[in-house]
Design a protein around this motif. Structure first.
Motif, PDB file in Angstrom:
ATOM      1  N   ASP A 162      -4.487  -9.886  -4.067  1.00  0.00           N
ATOM      2  CA  ASP A 162      -3.736  -9.049  -4.992  1.00  0.00           C
ATOM      3  C   ASP A 162      -3.305  -7.716  -4.394  1.00  0.00           C
ATOM      4  O   ASP A 162      -2.562  -6.962  -5.037  1.00  0.00           O
ATOM      5  N   MET A 163      -3.721  -7.420  -3.165  1.00  0.00           N
ATOM      6  CA  MET A 163      -3.278  -6.197  -2.498  1.00  0.00           C
ATOM      7  C   MET A 163      -1.985  -6.413  -1.697  1.00  0.00           C
ATOM      8  O   MET A 163      -1.567  -5.565  -0.908  1.00  0.00           O
ATOM      9  N   ILE A 164      -1.299  -7.489  -1.942  1.00  0.00           N
ATOM     10  CA  ILE A 164      -0.094  -7.822  -1.172  1.00  0.00           C
ATOM     11  C   ILE A 164       0.959  -6.716  -1.229  1.00  0.00           C
ATOM     12  O   ILE A 164       1.561  -6.371  -0.206  1.00  0.00           O
ATOM     13  N   GLN A 165       1.181  -6.124  -2.412  1.00  0.00           N
ATOM     14  CA  GLN A 165       2.201  -5.083  -2.517  1.00  0.00           C
ATOM     15  C   GLN A 165       1.777  -3.809  -1.782  1.00  0.00           C
ATOM     16  O   GLN A 165       2.612  -3.086  -1.238  1.00  0.00           O
ATOM     17  N   GLY A 166       0.463  -3.545  -1.760  1.00  0.00           N
ATOM     18  CA  GLY A 166      -0.028  -2.404  -1.001  1.00  0.00           C
ATOM     19  C   GLY A 166       0.230  -2.564   0.483  1.00  0.00           C
ATOM     20  O   GLY A 166       0.643  -1.617   1.173  1.00  0.00           O
TER      21      GLY A 166
ATOM     22  N   LEU B  62       3.879  -1.996   1.158  1.00  0.00           N
ATOM     23  CA  LEU B  62       4.195  -0.570   1.162  1.00  0.00           C
ATOM     24  C   LEU B  62       3.788   0.076   2.474  1.00  0.00           C
ATOM     25  O   LEU B  62       4.548   0.868   3.058  1.00  0.00           O
ATOM     26  N   VAL B  63       2.589  -0.246   2.953  1.00  0.00           N
ATOM     27  CA  VAL B  63       2.116   0.315   4.220  1.00  0.00           C
ATOM     28  C   VAL B  63       3.121   0.036   5.335  1.00  0.00           C
ATOM     29  O   VAL B  63       3.438   0.917   6.145  1.00  0.00           O
ATOM     30  N   LYS B  64       3.634  -1.159   5.383  1.00  0.00           N
ATOM     31  CA  LYS B  64       4.572  -1.523   6.452  1.00  0.00           C
ATOM     32  C   LYS B  64       5.824  -0.645   6.448  1.00  0.00           C
ATOM     33  O   LYS B  64       6.438  -0.444   7.496  1.00  0.00           O
TER      34      LYS B  64
ATOM     35  N   SER C 224      -4.842  -2.291   8.368  1.00  0.00           N
ATOM     36  CA  SER C 224      -4.612  -1.974   9.775  1.00  0.00           C
ATOM     37  C   SER C 224      -3.749  -3.037  10.445  1.00  0.00           C
ATOM     38  O   SER C 224      -2.838  -2.724  11.211  1.00  0.00           O
ATOM     39  N   VAL C 225      -4.036  -4.300  10.154  1.00  0.00           N
ATOM     40  CA  VAL C 225      -3.222  -5.389  10.703  1.00  0.00           C
ATOM     41  C   VAL C 225      -1.773  -5.225  10.272  1.00  0.00           C
ATOM     42  O   VAL C 225      -0.842  -5.324  11.091  1.00  0.00           O
ATOM     43  N   ALA C 226      -1.569  -4.952   8.980  1.00  0.00           N
ATOM     44  CA  ALA C 226      -0.215  -4.750   8.482  1.00  0.00           C
ATOM     45  C   ALA C 226       0.449  -3.551   9.158  1.00  0.00           C
ATOM     46  O   ALA C 226       1.632  -3.600   9.533  1.00  0.00           O
ATOM     47  N   ALA C 227      -0.309  -2.465   9.333  1.00  0.00           N
ATOM     48  CA  ALA C 227       0.253  -1.245   9.916  1.00  0.00           C
ATOM     49  C   ALA C 227       0.623  -1.430  11.384  1.00  0.00           C
ATOM     50  O   ALA C 227       1.726  -1.049  11.810  1.00  0.00           O
ATOM     51  N   ILE C 228      -0.274  -1.994  12.173  1.00  0.00           N
ATOM     52  CA  ILE C 228       0.017  -2.186  13.592  1.00  0.00           C
ATOM     53  C   ILE C 228       1.186  -3.148  13.775  1.00  0.00           C
ATOM     54  O   ILE C 228       2.058  -2.948  14.634  1.00  0.00           O
ATOM     55  N   SER C 229       1.237  -4.190  12.951  1.00  0.00           N
ATOM     56  CA  SER C 229       2.352  -5.139  13.057  1.00  0.00           C
ATOM     57  C   SER C 229       3.685  -4.479  12.731  1.00  0.00           C
ATOM     58  O   SER C 229       4.741  -4.945  13.171  1.00  0.00           O
TER      59      SER C 229
ATOM     60  N   ASN D   3      -4.005  -1.048  -8.758  1.00  0.00           N
ATOM     61  CA  ASN D   3      -2.983  -0.010  -8.691  1.00  0.00           C
ATOM     62  C   ASN D   3      -3.078   0.710  -7.353  1.00  0.00           C
ATOM     63  O   ASN D   3      -4.176   0.989  -6.865  1.00  0.00           O
ATOM     64  N   VAL D   4      -1.925   0.991  -6.770  1.00  0.00           N
ATOM     65  CA  VAL D   4      -1.866   1.803  -5.557  1.00  0.00           C
ATOM     66  C   VAL D   4      -1.007   3.017  -5.865  1.00  0.00           C
ATOM     67  O   VAL D   4       0.204   2.895  -6.118  1.00  0.00           O
ATOM     68  N   LEU D   5      -1.628   4.198  -5.858  1.00  0.00           N
ATOM     69  CA  LEU D   5      -0.909   5.444  -6.093  1.00  0.00           C
ATOM     70  C   LEU D   5      -0.415   5.991  -4.759  1.00  0.00           C
ATOM     71  O   LEU D   5      -1.221   6.234  -3.857  1.00  0.00           O
TER      72      LEU D   5
END
Length: 299
Positions: A121-125, A128-130, A149-154, A292-294
């Motif tokens: 369920d954190m898929i949208q978060g 957003l990070v990307k 971190s995986v999402a960010a580095i990618s 929720n991600v603020l």
């Protein structure tokens, strides 16, 4: 079980992607508030939050096998039973199983802890990070298995510092970077407790993006009412002007409004850019009680 059948029939099983097949915890399906069903090819994971009898479980297994021809394993996790290991209802669990999201892999631990290492369920978060991390230095607090971190580095982050007191989770995070062929020279893994290691983080700061995703409640280690104010007070000392802060909550007892009040009180120079919710596969009767991600941006 017609509600379950209807929801599963909406899913496209042609790709490798992970899916939430049924999201009863959002209180949109009366009588099924205790039930989650996830698809991690070739595994169907059933998660229950109250006791169900074996006849009902057998009917559910029969339904899942009839609807998901690619299912080789059906696994049950009973969250109503403390520290209870998962049990196989059908098939044999493969040695390695990954969640797959947007082409990235995340190794799962399905036969051990109740926390499998990945939160669909954190898929949208993660999406957003990307969008905000390219060429930036990122601090990932309460990183657990380091999916952010995986999402960010990618997505081109310059460096990510992952902090979590669980060494085993950080080792799983290292594996997650390796199976995606990501450059580990751009990643740090700190097996530390946040509030006891703040001076070390100060030396590594400033960061351009900070992600805060604490557990809903972790006994003495993190209690929301006690520790969210402490955490938010420290953020201004770690983030640089123009940076982004993400505050993640997934507890029905902590609402976005509570964190917004804390930010106004302790970090007024941060402005709310938006609130991200889980998405269509995770329907919530009351979005404030779901994930929720603020997203805050710093002046």
């Amino acid at each position: 079980m017609q509600l379950i059948r209807t929801e599963i029939n909406k899913i496209n099983f042609k790709d490798e992607a992970t899916h939430r097949l049924f999201h009863g915890r959002g209180h949109c399906f009366p009588g099924y508030e205790d039930l989650l069903i996830d698809w991690f090819k070739p595994v169907v994971l059933i998660t229950l939050y109250r006791k169900r009898d074996e006849v009902w479980l057998a009917q559910l297994v029969e339904l899942l096998r009839s609807l998901i021809v690619k299912a080789e394993v059906i696994l049950l996790q009973e969250r109503n039973l403390k520290n209870c290991p998962s049990r196989i209802l059908f098939g044999e669990l493969p040695k390695e199983v990954n969640a797959v999201e947007a082409g990235l892999k995340y190794r799962l631990r399905l036969n051990g802890s109740q926390n499998i290492g990945f939160f669909p369920d954190m898929i949208q978060g993660r999406r957003l990070v990307k969008t905000i991390v390219a060429d930036k230095k990122v601090l990932n607090l309460f990183s657990y298995s380091c999916s952010f971190s995986v999402a960010a580095i990618s997505a081109g982050a310059k460096h990510v510092v992952n902090l979590d007191m669980n060494r085993g989770a950080l080792e799983l995070g290292r594996i997650n970077h390796q199976i995606n062929h990501l450059d580990l020279r751009k990643v740090s893994f700190l097996p530390l407790e946040l509030f006891r290691s703040f001076s070390r983080l100060r030396k590594l700061s400033p960061f351009e993006v900070i992600i805060c995703d604490p557990p809903a409640d972790q006994g003495r280690n993190f209690q929301p009412q006690r520790d969210w104010p402490k955490l938010i007070r420290k953020l201004p000392l770690l983030i640089q002007s123009g940076g982004d802060v993400l505050l993640c909550i997934s507890s029905p007892h902590i609402f976005p409004e509570y964190l917004q009040q804390l930010m106004l009180q302790f970090f007024p120079q941060a402005k709310l850019a938006g609130i991200i919710y889980s998405g269509d596969e995770f329907p919530e009767l009351n979005k404030s009680k779901g994930l929720n991600v603020l997203h805050y941006q710093i002046k």
